[in-house]
Structure formats: structure tokens, C-alpha cells
Design a protein around this motif. Sequence first.
Motif, mmCIF file in Angstrom:
data_model
loop_
_atom_site.group_PDB
_atom_site.id
_atom_site.type_symbol
_atom_site.label_atom_id
_atom_site.label_comp_id
_atom_site.label_asym_id
_atom_site.label_seq_id
_atom_site.Cartn_x
_atom_site.Cartn_y
_atom_site.Cartn_z
ATOM 1 N N LYS A 1 0.536 -1.243 -0.114
ATOM 2 C CA LYS A 1 0.321 -0.511 -0.084
ATOM 3 C C LYS A 1 0.576 1.119 0.506
ATOM 4 N N THR A 2 -0.150 2.356 -0.807
ATOM 5 C CA THR A 2 1.036 3.734 -0.740
ATOM 6 C C THR A 2 0.098 4.210 -0.282
ATOM 7 N N ALA A 3 0.601 5.945 0.070
ATOM 8 C CA ALA A 3 -0.043 6.780 0.977
ATOM 9 C C ALA A 3 -0.660 7.470 -0.755
ATOM 10 N N PHE A 4 -1.961 7.526 -1.131
ATOM 11 C CA PHE A 4 -3.384 8.246 -2.085
ATOM 12 C C PHE A 4 -1.907 9.322 -2.372
ATOM 13 N N TYR A 5 -2.307 10.378 -1.773
ATOM 14 C CA TYR A 5 -1.646 11.687 -2.364
ATOM 15 C C TYR A 5 -0.208 11.510 -3.408
ATOM 16 N N TYR A 6 0.268 10.755 -2.828
ATOM 17 C CA TYR A 6 1.923 10.636 -3.316
ATOM 18 C C TYR A 6 1.531 8.787 -4.701
ATOM 19 N N VAL A 7 0.470 8.747 -5.367
ATOM 20 C CA VAL A 7 0.122 7.739 -6.097
ATOM 21 C C VAL A 7 0.149 8.676 -7.539
ATOM 22 N N PRO A 8 -0.727 9.577 -7.957
ATOM 23 C CA PRO A 8 -0.520 10.237 -9.045
ATOM 24 C C PRO A 8 0.711 10.452 -10.064
ATOM 25 N N SER A 9 1.450 10.967 -8.948
ATOM 26 C CA SER A 9 3.196 11.147 -9.772
ATOM 27 C C SER A 9 3.289 10.070 -9.682
ATOM 28 N N ALA A 10 3.950 9.211 -8.378
ATOM 29 C CA ALA A 10 4.304 8.065 -8.709
ATOM 30 C C ALA A 10 3.756 7.288 -9.624
ATOM 31 N N PHE A 11 2.529 7.228 -9.922
ATOM 32 C CA PHE A 11 2.129 6.446 -10.904
ATOM 33 C C PHE A 11 3.044 6.706 -12.705
ATOM 34 N N LEU A 12 2.757 8.568 -12.634
ATOM 35 C CA LEU A 12 2.846 8.870 -13.971
ATOM 36 C C LEU A 12 4.258 8.693 -14.276
ATOM 37 N N ARG A 13 5.429 8.530 -13.118
ATOM 38 C CA ARG A 13 6.848 7.826 -14.018
ATOM 39 C C ARG A 13 6.777 6.868 -14.473
ATOM 40 N N GLU A 14 5.127 5.826 -13.506
ATOM 41 C CA GLU A 14 5.589 4.178 -13.816
ATOM 42 C C GLU A 14 5.278 4.049 -15.600
ATOM 43 N N PHE A 15 4.023 5.506 -15.853
ATOM 44 C CA PHE A 15 3.433 5.386 -17.618
ATOM 45 C C PHE A 15 4.359 5.721 -18.402
ATOM 46 N N ALA A 16 5.501 5.933 -18.214
ATOM 47 C CA ALA A 16 6.812 7.417 -18.553
ATOM 48 C C ALA A 16 7.899 6.311 -19.062
ATOM 49 N N ALA A 17 7.985 5.413 -17.989
ATOM 50 C CA ALA A 17 9.007 4.320 -17.945
ATOM 51 C C ALA A 17 8.315 3.317 -19.090
ATOM 52 N N VAL A 18 6.961 2.755 -18.242
ATOM 53 C CA VAL A 18 6.103 1.785 -19.483
ATOM 54 C C VAL A 18 6.875 2.097 -20.850
ATOM 55 N N MET A 19 5.850 3.196 -21.800
ATOM 56 C CA MET A 19 5.803 3.134 -22.618
ATOM 57 C C MET A 19 7.874 3.516 -23.549
ATOM 58 N N LEU A 20 8.547 4.512 -22.709
ATOM 59 C CA LEU A 20 9.485 4.421 -23.158
ATOM 60 C C LEU A 20 10.438 3.250 -23.395
ATOM 61 N N GLY A 21 9.333 2.180 -22.554
ATOM 62 C CA GLY A 21 10.168 0.959 -22.449
ATOM 63 C C GLY A 21 9.866 -0.277 -23.973
ATOM 64 N N HIS A 22 8.767 0.473 -24.290
ATOM 65 C CA HIS A 22 7.866 -0.057 -25.727
ATOM 66 C C HIS A 22 7.849 1.130 -26.785
ATOM 67 N N ARG A 23 8.822 1.721 -26.851
ATOM 68 C CA ARG A 23 9.014 2.399 -28.000
ATOM 69 C C ARG A 23 9.004 2.590 -29.146
ATOM 70 N N VAL A 24 9.407 1.682 -29.252
ATOM 71 C CA VAL A 24 9.293 0.962 -30.912
ATOM 72 C C VAL A 24 7.748 0.525 -31.170
ATOM 73 N N LEU A 25 7.425 -0.335 -30.308
ATOM 74 C CA LEU A 25 5.775 -0.285 -30.299
ATOM 75 C C LEU A 25 4.809 0.901 -30.636
ATOM 76 N N HIS A 26 5.200 1.380 -29.765
ATOM 77 C CA HIS A 26 4.054 2.975 -30.042
ATOM 78 C C HIS A 26 4.347 3.714 -30.930
ATOM 79 N N ALA A 27 5.623 3.606 -31.336
ATOM 80 C CA ALA A 27 6.103 4.306 -32.623
ATOM 81 C C ALA A 27 5.229 3.840 -33.785
ATOM 82 N N VAL A 28 5.401 2.628 -33.932
ATOM 83 C CA VAL A 28 4.339 1.643 -35.223
ATOM 84 C C VAL A 28 2.915 2.029 -34.985
#
Length: 328
Positions: free
Chosen positions: A280-307
Motif C-alpha cells: 500500500k502507498t499513501a494515496f496522495y503520492y500515487v498519481p505522481s509516482a504512477f505517472l513516472r511508471e507510465f512514462a517508463a512503461v511507454m519508453l520501454g515499448h517505444r518502438v511498438l508505440h511508434a509503429v
Amino acid sequence: MLRNGVLLVAGVLLTVFGLVDLAWLALSEVPRTEGGLGYTTPLALTLLGLFVLLPVGYLVLVLFLLTNGLTMLRRESRSLRNLLSLIAGLGLLAAPIACVWLLISGSAAGVALAVLIFFLTGYLSACFLVVLVYAWVYGRSTAKVVPQAVVILGAQVINGWVPPLLRARLDRAIGVYRDTLAAGHPAPLMIPSGGQGSDESRPEGQVMAEYLLQRGIPGEQILVEDRATTTEENLRFSAQIQNDAARPGPAVAVTNNYHALRAALLARRLKLDIEAVGAKTAFYYVPSAFLREFAAVMLGHRVLHAVLFAPFLLLVAAIFGMWLILDG
């Protein structure tokens, strides 16, 4: 696998359409005929509902991100990673305003750029929804294996001791350890993993090991990994420690719930026999933390998303060319 998230979201949306259709059939006296009112109205009603709800949801999301960004400013340090929700809220607020302004300009470049912003915002929103739903589900799952090792992924230590974010990971790892013993299985190795950052006085792995000792974990069950600086290194170095200790078999990586999905994706890419669970994580901390995770996931699949995004770019180029021809 991210495709599971796509299938999950698609399944939820199709279920909504199906329920609306069934509700309409139950409440309507109009006979159901192919191509007739009884067939098209449920879909039309659902699309109308989405048409009304999407702008409202968009505005609510913008207000939530801006409010959360201000909360992060009050409670956390003013680093870029803690400002992500505020930046995202301002970006979402500016996107429709920019689109309207560019369309009013009437130039070919302005119209093409407005269409590009529209497609890009829509594509990123769809990807965000998939990752958000899948991460929410995955972060609340439990391990399905009997672990031979429990890897605790490191996080920043403050003044040489564990802050609440890291403490949640350690407590969840202790829970996995005790549950394994209670089920009659051998005690798993505990591998606290994390090196020393430039803003830390001690390696994270050592600090976490002391916490585990204070909570009653036997010292002979703790093997410290104190070199990792990224999640990928956490997983790789910890797997090597487990192999060196001659304890083959599945492991469980413990992190916070917003981070569990990306840890699992990395473990799969590295071909490691590791499942990830979230704390569990403090609720107020999750949005910024999850946005970092989302950016990392997108960059990790950047070729797929480019296609995947390439057809939208081609459509924008076609609109730009047609506008130039018509304007000429």
C-alpha cells in the motif's frame, strides 16, 4: 504482458455495451430486429453517454491532477518527479485550448498540428487507461508461487533510515515471509536490494536489512544486495545472489502497488522466475509516482508505440497536404 491490460480494458468496455443492450431489451417494448431501432438504440445510447461523460471526466481528471500537484508541493520536496501530476494537469488543460487556437488560425500547419495534438492526446489517454487498470489489478494481486527468495526493491532512505514508502515494502515482504512459514514451507531468503544514491548516507540494502533484523527476521536468512541503482539492476543482482546461495526456484519481488506491474514486466523481459507484489502507498503520492511508471512503461515499448501511432501521423500528413491543395 501488456496485451493482458488491453484485453482487460476491452473486456470491461464490451461488458458495459452488453449490459446496456440487455437493459434496453428488458425495458423497451420495441421489437429487436436487425438494423431496426431495437438493435441500434443501445449502442446509440451508450455512445451518447460516453459523449457526455468524456468531457466531464476529462475536466475532473484535470482538476484532480492540479489539486494533487499542489498537495505534492506541500508535502514532498519540489523535485521534477514530485511535480509530474501538476505538469500533467497543466498539459491536459492546455491541450484543448491549443487545439481551438490552432484551428481558428486557419493555416494548414495550424490545422495539422491541432489534429496531431488531438490524436496524440487520445492515444496517450487510451494507453494510460490500459496501464492504469492493469497496474491497479496487478498491484493488488498475491503471489501464486512458494517463494525461495523474497526480493525487496529499494527506495530512497532519509537520514539513514526507512521512510513510510519503503517501510510499506518491507512490511509486505515480512508478511510474505511469515505466510510462507505458516503454510509449512521452508523460510525464503530475504534479499533487500538497493545501492547508495548521491543524496543518501548509506546503501538502501543495508538500511533495509537492519529493519528486517529489528522485526525478527533471522540474520542468516538475509542476504544484502547494495549495488543496484535501477529496478532492472535490483532484479538482476538479486537473482544472482539467489543463485549464488544455491536456492533455485521462484522468487517474489516486493515493491509498492503502483510499481508492481513495471517490475513484473522487467522480470519477464529479463527471463527471471520472479513474481511482483505490491504494498500500500499513501494515496496522495500515487498519481505522481504512477505517472513516472507510465512514462517508463511507454519508453520501454517505444518502438511498438511508434509503429502503432504511425497511421495517425500519416493521416495528419494527408490532412496537411489536402489543406494546402484546397487553400491553393
